[in-house]
Design a protein around this motif. Structure first.
Motif, PDB file in Angstrom:
ATOM      1  N   ARG A  97       0.814  -1.216   0.000  1.00  0.00           N
ATOM      2  CA  ARG A  97       0.000   0.000   0.000  1.00  0.00           C
ATOM      3  C   ARG A  97       0.848   1.266   0.000  1.00  0.00           C
ATOM      4  NH1 ARG A  97       0.237   1.970   4.847  1.00  0.00           N
ATOM      5  NH2 ARG A  97      -1.481   3.436   4.671  1.00  0.00           N
ATOM      6  N   LEU A  98       0.287   2.271  -0.605  1.00  0.00           N
ATOM      7  CA  LEU A  98       0.884   3.597  -0.556  1.00  0.00           C
ATOM      8  C   LEU A  98       0.058   4.431   0.399  1.00  0.00           C
ATOM      9  CD1 LEU A  98       3.090   5.389  -1.984  1.00  0.00           C
ATOM     10  CD2 LEU A  98       1.202   6.282  -3.361  1.00  0.00           C
ATOM     11  N   GLY A  99       0.713   4.952   1.428  1.00  0.00           N
ATOM     12  CA  GLY A  99       0.029   5.800   2.397  1.00  0.00           C
ATOM     13  C   GLY A  99       0.322   7.264   2.129  1.00  0.00           C
ATOM     14  N   ARG A 100       0.090   8.080   3.162  1.00  0.00           N
ATOM     15  CA  ARG A 100       0.275   9.515   2.978  1.00  0.00           C
ATOM     16  C   ARG A 100       1.721   9.951   3.164  1.00  0.00           C
ATOM     17  NH1 ARG A 100      -4.796  12.333   4.302  1.00  0.00           N
ATOM     18  NH2 ARG A 100      -3.794  13.528   5.920  1.00  0.00           N
ATOM     19  N   GLY A 101       2.597   9.022   3.511  1.00  0.00           N
ATOM     20  CA  GLY A 101       4.012   9.342   3.538  1.00  0.00           C
ATOM     21  C   GLY A 101       4.645   9.365   4.915  1.00  0.00           C
ATOM     22  N   GLY A 102       3.853   9.041   5.945  1.00  0.00           N
ATOM     23  CA  GLY A 102       4.400   9.034   7.295  1.00  0.00           C
ATOM     24  C   GLY A 102       4.897   7.667   7.740  1.00  0.00           C
ATOM     25  N   GLY A 103       4.515   6.634   7.001  1.00  0.00           N
ATOM     26  CA  GLY A 103       4.909   5.276   7.379  1.00  0.00           C
ATOM     27  C   GLY A 103       4.226   4.785   8.652  1.00  0.00           C
ATOM     28  N   SER A 104       3.185   5.488   9.114  1.00  0.00           N
ATOM     29  CA  SER A 104       2.536   5.128  10.389  1.00  0.00           C
ATOM     30  C   SER A 104       1.941   3.727  10.334  1.00  0.00           C
ATOM     31  CB  SER A 104       1.432   6.131  10.713  1.00  0.00           C
ATOM     32  OG  SER A 104       1.953   7.427  10.819  1.00  0.00           O
ATOM     33  N   TYR A 105       1.251   3.429   9.247  1.00  0.00           N
ATOM     34  CA  TYR A 105       0.596   2.123   9.157  1.00  0.00           C
ATOM     35  C   TYR A 105       1.573   1.005   8.838  1.00  0.00           C
ATOM     36  CZ  TYR A 105      -3.827   4.209  10.127  1.00  0.00           C
ATOM     37  OH  TYR A 105      -4.847   4.866  10.774  1.00  0.00           O
ATOM     38  N   ASP A 106       2.728   1.330   8.241  1.00  0.00           N
ATOM     39  CA  ASP A 106       3.769   0.307   8.098  1.00  0.00           C
ATOM     40  C   ASP A 106       4.219  -0.159   9.478  1.00  0.00           C
ATOM     41  OD1 ASP A 106       3.888   0.204   5.294  1.00  0.00           O
ATOM     42  OD2 ASP A 106       5.097   2.034   5.255  1.00  0.00           O
ATOM     43  N   ARG A 107       4.344   0.792  10.394  1.00  0.00           N
ATOM     44  CA  ARG A 107       4.776   0.445  11.747  1.00  0.00           C
ATOM     45  C   ARG A 107       3.687  -0.344  12.475  1.00  0.00           C
ATOM     46  NH1 ARG A 107       7.619   6.194  13.141  1.00  0.00           N
ATOM     47  NH2 ARG A 107       6.880   6.869  11.101  1.00  0.00           N
ATOM     48  N   ALA A 108       2.436   0.113  12.343  1.00  0.00           N
ATOM     49  CA  ALA A 108       1.334  -0.595  13.009  1.00  0.00           C
ATOM     50  C   ALA A 108       1.164  -2.002  12.421  1.00  0.00           C
ATOM     51  CB  ALA A 108       0.038   0.206  12.868  1.00  0.00           C
TER      52      ALA A 108
HETATM   53  N1  LIG Z   1       8.802  -0.049  10.672  1.00  0.00           N
HETATM   54  C1  LIG Z   1       9.261   1.213  10.616  1.00  0.00           C
HETATM   55  N2  LIG Z   1      10.060   1.694  11.563  1.00  0.00           N
HETATM   56  C2  LIG Z   1      10.528   2.967  11.510  1.00  0.00           C
HETATM   57  N3  LIG Z   1      10.234   3.823  10.525  1.00  0.00           N
HETATM   58  C3  LIG Z   1       9.442   3.397   9.551  1.00  0.00           C
HETATM   59  C4  LIG Z   1       8.901   2.070   9.537  1.00  0.00           C
HETATM   60  N4  LIG Z   1       8.135   1.943   8.434  1.00  0.00           N
HETATM   61  C5  LIG Z   1       8.202   3.130   7.794  1.00  0.00           C
HETATM   62  N5  LIG Z   1       8.975   3.998   8.459  1.00  0.00           N
HETATM   63  C6  LIG Z   1       9.305   5.387   8.077  1.00  0.00           C
HETATM   64  O1  LIG Z   1       8.229   6.004   7.401  1.00  0.00           O
HETATM   65  C7  LIG Z   1       8.722   6.643   6.262  1.00  0.00           C
HETATM   66  C8  LIG Z   1       7.647   6.806   5.221  1.00  0.00           C
HETATM   67  O2  LIG Z   1       7.245   5.540   4.764  1.00  0.00           O
HETATM   68  P1  LIG Z   1       6.414   5.415   3.412  1.00  0.00           P
HETATM   69  O3  LIG Z   1       6.258   3.962   3.114  1.00  0.00           O
HETATM   70  O4  LIG Z   1       7.014   6.272   2.348  1.00  0.00           O
HETATM   71  O5  LIG Z   1       5.026   6.092   3.822  1.00  0.00           O
HETATM   72  P2  LIG Z   1       3.553   5.514   3.653  1.00  0.00           P
HETATM   73  O6  LIG Z   1       3.572   4.056   4.001  1.00  0.00           O
HETATM   74  O7  LIG Z   1       2.761   6.350   4.578  1.00  0.00           O
HETATM   75  O8  LIG Z   1       3.205   5.706   2.201  1.00  0.00           O
HETATM   76  C9  LIG Z   1       9.889   5.781   5.829  1.00  0.00           C
HETATM   77  O9  LIG Z   1      10.820   6.475   5.045  1.00  0.00           O
HETATM   78  C10 LIG Z   1      10.490   5.373   7.142  1.00  0.00           C
HETATM   79  O10 LIG Z   1      11.399   6.338   7.589  1.00  0.00           O
END
Ligand SMILES: Nc1ncnc2c1ncn2[C@@H]1O[C@H](COP(=O)(O)OP(=O)(O)O)[C@@H](O)[C@H]1O
Ligand SMILES: [Mg+2]
Length: 201
Positions: free
Chosen positions: A144-155
């Motif tokens: 997925r492409l999010g808004r650029g914060g990577g918040s949901y990648d972490r969740a």
């Molecule tokens: N698991 C993670 N731990 C720490 N930072 C993360 C993690 N996943 C993403 N990020 C940070 O979030 C930033 C943006 O992620 P990106 O995938 O471009 O945004 P989005 O998923 O919102 O489209 C990454 O460059 C990275 O620094």
């Protein structure tokens, strides 16, 4: 700049270009169409067998031009599902608290509506039986492409592999490929207004 830096810069700019394109397309969609999309997506998600089984669902309050999730969140809560909503932290990670009806929300950062109940911590999302996330686009592999914060990648990185995850998008936002890096976490399904649920991978 070494090879890795160069690749990262290229990936970031490809994502940024696609975000601009998708956001512009959402901006061109009339409000009544976005509202109708929210209702169709709500019905599609509520009819998922996995959500009918779920005691706890992690969801989110839509903002701006996203498909409206207010009706979905409210319907889940009315049904007796325990609903967790995110609180955006300063570092971009997501804390979670329970939704206890429309009066249990207050304005947060970036125009977000956030829960006012006690914070349960960033790992609270692991207690969800199903996770609903926003996206600007999702590809056939679920990336997925999010808004650029990577918040949901972490969740999503904290959510077990067996837990169903659904991204809510508009009909033309399931694409062949979104640019993705090592942090990007896939979802298992998308819900769209016309096509309903699509299972991925
Ligand atoms: N698991 C993670 N731990 C720490 N930072 C993360 C993690 N996943 C993403 N990020 C940070 O979030 C930033 C943006 O992620 P990106 O995938 O471009 O945004 P989005 O998923 O919102 O489209 C990454 O460059 C990275 O620094
Ligand atoms: Mg990402």
């Amino acid at each position: 700049m070494d090879r890795t830096d160069h690749d990262e810069v290229a990936l970031r700019s490809r994502k940024a270009a696609l975000r601009r394109q998708l956001a512009a397309s959402r901006n061109r969609t009339p409000q009544h169409e976005r509202d109708a999309a929210g209702r169709s997506i709500r019905d599609a998600v509520l009819s998922l067998p996995e959500i009918q089984m779920a005691g706890t669902v992690a969801a989110y309050m839509s903002v701006g031009t996203e498909p409206d999730t207010r009706g979905l969140v409210y319907a889940l809560w009315k049904r007796g599902t325990y609903v967790l909503l995110p609180l955006l932290q300063a570092d971009g990670d997501l804390d979670w608290a329970s939704y206890e009806g429309p009066d249990s929300l207050a304005p947060g950062p970036r125009g977000l509506l956030e829960p006012t109940e006690p914070r349960r911590g960033v790992t609270a999302v692991t207690s969800a039986d199903l996770v609903i996330v926003p996206a600007l686009a999702v590809d056939r592999a679920g990336l997925r492409l999010g808004r650029g914060g990577g918040s949901y990648d972490r969740a999503l990185a904290r959510v077990g592999a067996a837990v169903p995850t659904v991204a809510l998008i508009y009909d033309d936002e399931l694409v062949d490929e979104v640019p993705a890096g090592p942090f990007d976490q896939p979802v298992r399904m998308v819900a769209r207004p016309r096509q309903g649920i699509t299972r991925l991978r």
